[in-house]
Motif scaffolding. Structure first.
Motif, PDB file in Angstrom:
ATOM      1  N   THR A  15       0.837  -1.198   0.000  1.00  0.00           N
ATOM      2  CA  THR A  15       0.000   0.000   0.000  1.00  0.00           C
ATOM      3  C   THR A  15       0.873   1.250   0.000  1.00  0.00           C
ATOM      4  OG1 THR A  15      -1.782  -1.137   1.158  1.00  0.00           O
ATOM      5  CG2 THR A  15      -1.760   1.255   1.286  1.00  0.00           C
ATOM      6  N   GLY A  16       0.557   2.180  -0.910  1.00  0.00           N
ATOM      7  CA  GLY A  16       1.300   3.422  -1.010  1.00  0.00           C
ATOM      8  C   GLY A  16       2.397   3.418  -2.058  1.00  0.00           C
ATOM      9  N   GLN A  17       2.794   2.252  -2.509  1.00  0.00           N
ATOM     10  CA  GLN A  17       3.824   2.194  -3.546  1.00  0.00           C
ATOM     11  C   GLN A  17       3.225   2.610  -4.894  1.00  0.00           C
ATOM     12  OE1 GLN A  17       5.369  -1.910  -3.160  1.00  0.00           O
ATOM     13  NE2 GLN A  17       7.277  -1.010  -2.403  1.00  0.00           N
ATOM     14  N   SER A  18       4.108   2.975  -5.806  1.00  0.00           N
ATOM     15  CA  SER A  18       3.662   3.340  -7.143  1.00  0.00           C
ATOM     16  C   SER A  18       4.224   2.354  -8.158  1.00  0.00           C
ATOM     17  CB  SER A  18       4.125   4.755  -7.484  1.00  0.00           C
ATOM     18  OG  SER A  18       5.539   4.818  -7.499  1.00  0.00           O
ATOM     19  N   MET A  19       3.556   2.284  -9.288  1.00  0.00           N
ATOM     20  CA  MET A  19       4.065   1.460 -10.368  1.00  0.00           C
ATOM     21  C   MET A  19       3.383   1.843 -11.676  1.00  0.00           C
ATOM     22  SD  MET A  19       2.466  -2.361 -10.575  1.00  0.00           S
ATOM     23  CE  MET A  19       3.413  -2.592 -12.070  1.00  0.00           C
ATOM     24  N   THR A  20       4.026   1.458 -12.762  1.00  0.00           N
ATOM     25  CA  THR A  20       3.489   1.707 -14.092  1.00  0.00           C
ATOM     26  C   THR A  20       3.318   0.388 -14.830  1.00  0.00           C
ATOM     27  OG1 THR A  20       4.542   3.880 -14.214  1.00  0.00           O
ATOM     28  CG2 THR A  20       3.850   2.879 -16.290  1.00  0.00           C
ATOM     29  N   LEU A  21       2.128   0.179 -15.367  1.00  0.00           N
ATOM     30  CA  LEU A  21       1.859  -0.965 -16.217  1.00  0.00           C
ATOM     31  C   LEU A  21       2.079  -0.528 -17.663  1.00  0.00           C
ATOM     32  CD1 LEU A  21       0.299  -1.543 -13.537  1.00  0.00           C
ATOM     33  CD2 LEU A  21      -1.344  -2.819 -14.919  1.00  0.00           C
ATOM     34  N   GLN A  22       2.814  -1.343 -18.379  1.00  0.00           N
ATOM     35  CA  GLN A  22       3.166  -1.003 -19.745  1.00  0.00           C
ATOM     36  C   GLN A  22       2.322  -1.785 -20.731  1.00  0.00           C
ATOM     37  OE1 GLN A  22       5.258   1.391 -20.184  1.00  0.00           O
ATOM     38  NE2 GLN A  22       6.511   1.443 -18.316  1.00  0.00           N
ATOM     39  N   CYS A  23       2.011  -1.151 -21.857  1.00  0.00           N
ATOM     40  CA  CYS A  23       1.252  -1.795 -22.922  1.00  0.00           C
ATOM     41  C   CYS A  23       1.764  -1.295 -24.261  1.00  0.00           C
ATOM     42  CB  CYS A  23      -0.231  -1.488 -22.781  1.00  0.00           C
ATOM     43  SG  CYS A  23      -1.239  -2.130 -24.132  1.00  0.00           S
ATOM     44  N   ALA A  24       1.983  -2.219 -25.172  1.00  0.00           N
ATOM     45  CA  ALA A  24       2.428  -1.845 -26.517  1.00  0.00           C
ATOM     46  C   ALA A  24       1.713  -2.719 -27.538  1.00  0.00           C
ATOM     47  CB  ALA A  24       3.929  -2.015 -26.648  1.00  0.00           C
ATOM     48  N   GLN A  25       1.327  -2.097 -28.673  1.00  0.00           N
ATOM     49  CA  GLN A  25       0.684  -2.846 -29.755  1.00  0.00           C
ATOM     50  C   GLN A  25       1.445  -2.595 -31.050  1.00  0.00           C
ATOM     51  OE1 GLN A  25      -1.120  -1.212 -32.391  1.00  0.00           O
ATOM     52  NE2 GLN A  25      -1.273   0.871 -31.556  1.00  0.00           N
ATOM     53  N   ASP A  26       1.451  -3.631 -31.894  1.00  0.00           N
ATOM     54  CA  ASP A  26       2.214  -3.551 -33.137  1.00  0.00           C
ATOM     55  C   ASP A  26       1.316  -3.653 -34.360  1.00  0.00           C
ATOM     56  OD1 ASP A  26       3.536  -6.990 -33.079  1.00  0.00           O
ATOM     57  OD2 ASP A  26       1.489  -6.192 -33.090  1.00  0.00           O
ATOM     58  N   MET A  27       0.038  -3.272 -34.223  1.00  0.00           N
ATOM     59  CA  MET A  27      -0.924  -3.402 -35.314  1.00  0.00           C
ATOM     60  C   MET A  27      -1.278  -2.052 -35.931  1.00  0.00           C
ATOM     61  SD  MET A  27      -3.249  -6.195 -33.338  1.00  0.00           S
ATOM     62  CE  MET A  27      -3.065  -5.263 -31.833  1.00  0.00           C
ATOM     63  N   ASN A  28      -0.579  -1.011 -35.528  1.00  0.00           N
ATOM     64  CA  ASN A  28      -0.820   0.343 -36.042  1.00  0.00           C
ATOM     65  C   ASN A  28      -2.245   0.825 -35.718  1.00  0.00           C
ATOM     66  OD1 ASN A  28       0.337   2.616 -37.295  1.00  0.00           O
ATOM     67  ND2 ASN A  28      -0.778   2.194 -39.173  1.00  0.00           N
ATOM     68  N   HIS A  29      -2.774   0.368 -34.587  1.00  0.00           N
ATOM     69  CA  HIS A  29      -4.107   0.791 -34.173  1.00  0.00           C
ATOM     70  C   HIS A  29      -4.091   2.207 -33.628  1.00  0.00           C
ATOM     71  CE1 HIS A  29      -5.868  -3.531 -33.602  1.00  0.00           C
ATOM     72  NE2 HIS A  29      -5.804  -3.157 -34.863  1.00  0.00           N
ATOM     73  N   ASN A  30      -5.195   2.910 -33.873  1.00  0.00           N
ATOM     74  CA  ASN A  30      -5.294   4.279 -33.379  1.00  0.00           C
ATOM     75  C   ASN A  30      -5.680   4.345 -31.903  1.00  0.00           C
ATOM     76  OD1 ASN A  30      -4.748   5.782 -35.792  1.00  0.00           O
ATOM     77  ND2 ASN A  30      -6.743   5.115 -36.544  1.00  0.00           N
ATOM     78  N   SER A  31      -6.566   3.456 -31.471  1.00  0.00           N
ATOM     79  CA  SER A  31      -7.158   3.577 -30.136  1.00  0.00           C
ATOM     80  C   SER A  31      -6.625   2.503 -29.199  1.00  0.00           C
ATOM     81  CB  SER A  31      -8.681   3.438 -30.222  1.00  0.00           C
ATOM     82  OG  SER A  31      -9.224   4.404 -31.095  1.00  0.00           O
ATOM     83  N   MET A  32      -6.442   2.905 -27.945  1.00  0.00           N
ATOM     84  CA  MET A  32      -5.972   1.973 -26.915  1.00  0.00           C
ATOM     85  C   MET A  32      -6.753   2.183 -25.634  1.00  0.00           C
ATOM     86  SD  MET A  32      -1.863   1.914 -27.673  1.00  0.00           S
ATOM     87  CE  MET A  32      -1.589   0.390 -26.739  1.00  0.00           C
ATOM     88  N   TYR A  33      -6.819   1.120 -24.804  1.00  0.00           N
ATOM     89  CA  TYR A  33      -7.721   1.103 -23.643  1.00  0.00           C
ATOM     90  C   TYR A  33      -7.072   0.385 -22.471  1.00  0.00           C
ATOM     91  CZ  TYR A  33     -10.640   1.372 -27.801  1.00  0.00           C
ATOM     92  OH  TYR A  33     -11.153   1.710 -29.028  1.00  0.00           O
ATOM     93  N   TRP A  34      -7.462   0.805 -21.275  1.00  0.00           N
ATOM     94  CA  TRP A  34      -7.124   0.074 -20.061  1.00  0.00           C
ATOM     95  C   TRP A  34      -8.409  -0.305 -19.333  1.00  0.00           C
ATOM     96  CZ3 TRP A  34      -2.925  -2.314 -18.596  1.00  0.00           C
ATOM     97  CH2 TRP A  34      -1.680  -1.900 -19.083  1.00  0.00           C
ATOM     98  N   TYR A  35      -8.544  -1.599 -19.031  1.00  0.00           N
ATOM     99  CA  TYR A  35      -9.669  -2.121 -18.273  1.00  0.00           C
ATOM    100  C   TYR A  35      -9.152  -2.789 -17.003  1.00  0.00           C
ATOM    101  CZ  TYR A  35     -12.860  -1.718 -22.268  1.00  0.00           C
ATOM    102  OH  TYR A  35     -13.644  -1.248 -23.289  1.00  0.00           O
ATOM    103  N   ARG A  36     -10.028  -2.851 -16.019  1.00  0.00           N
ATOM    104  CA  ARG A  36      -9.787  -3.732 -14.889  1.00  0.00           C
ATOM    105  C   ARG A  36     -10.924  -4.745 -14.823  1.00  0.00           C
ATOM    106  NH1 ARG A  36      -9.867  -0.935  -9.094  1.00  0.00           N
ATOM    107  NH2 ARG A  36     -10.239  -3.111  -8.492  1.00  0.00           N
TER     108      ARG A  36
END
Lengths: 113, 115
Positions: A15-36
């Protein structure tokens, strides 16, 4: 043939720590999303980026920030993790509104203790 | 505004029995419709999609769905369930506006297959 790549696959935070989740796509898509995804809650949209240079809040944005670094990459940051953010996080991409649908990553399972 | 309703959060069938997962949508414009499958501990995978070319759509693993405009439905079926079909299934419709991104998802239906 990678599609959407998410890193890391698993993470345990205090609790209290920070982090970054990374996402990369190689399909030349315009739109990207994050869901939980939480048991019994389905998929809930956190943030999305309709195109490079734009980001918008989804259904549950509190406690998160995003960066669309370039057309390929879209990161999700937790500045001060809370136990309520324990979840499985999915990144997805699409060409835009149309018949292509989404391509999903394999997910990041995050536990905040 | 578009929306998706999946009837039944859990469906249980016996191996070899018919699988029927229900999805109803609302859309003010002709929709694109999708079914996704999520196997345990995996991401979502596209099962099939309706893009107005044909009302009966065939997907992977023997699944198919029929678009019925009069009933605003896009139910997913498989004639004979297999143990490997146990998974969660999500219906989705294209979103033409609002703050939900480009697809609106249903809440999901978890399919169990009994031996």
């Amino acid at each position: 043939n990678a599609g959407v790549t998410q890193t890391p696959k698993f993470q345990v935070l205090k609790t209290g720590q920070s982090m970054t989740l990374q996402c990369a796509q190689d399909m030349n898509h315009n739109s990207m999303y994050w869901y939980r995804q939480d048991p019994g809650m389905g998929l809930r949209l956190i943030y999305y980026s309709a195109s490079e240079g734009t980001t918008d809040k989804g259904e549950v944005p509190n406690g998160y920030n995003v960066s669309r670094l370039n057309k390929r990459e879209f990161s999700l940051r937790l500045e001060s993790a809370a136990p309520s953010q324990t979840s499985v996080y999915f990144c997805a991409s699409s060409e835009g509104v149309g018949a292509g649908g989404y391509t999903f990553g394999s997910g990041t399972r995050l536990t905040v203790v | 505004a578009q929306s998706v309703t999946q009837l039944g959060s859990h469906v249980s069938v016996s191996e070899g029995a018919l699988v029927l997962l229900r999805c109803n949508y609302s859309s003010s414009v002709p929709p694109y419709l999708f079914w996704y499958v999520q196997y345990p501990n995996q991401g979502l995978q596209l099962l099939l999609k309706y893009t107005s070319a044909a009302t009966l759509v065939k997907g992977i693993n023997g699944f198919e769905a029929e678009f019925k405009k009069s009933e605003t439905s896009f139910h997913l079926t498989k004639p004979s369930a297999h143990m490997s079909d146990a998974a969660e299934y999500f219906c989705a419709v294209t979103n033409y506006g609002g703050s939900q991104g480009n697809l609106i998802f249903g809440k999901g239906t978890k399919l169990s297959v009994k031996p």
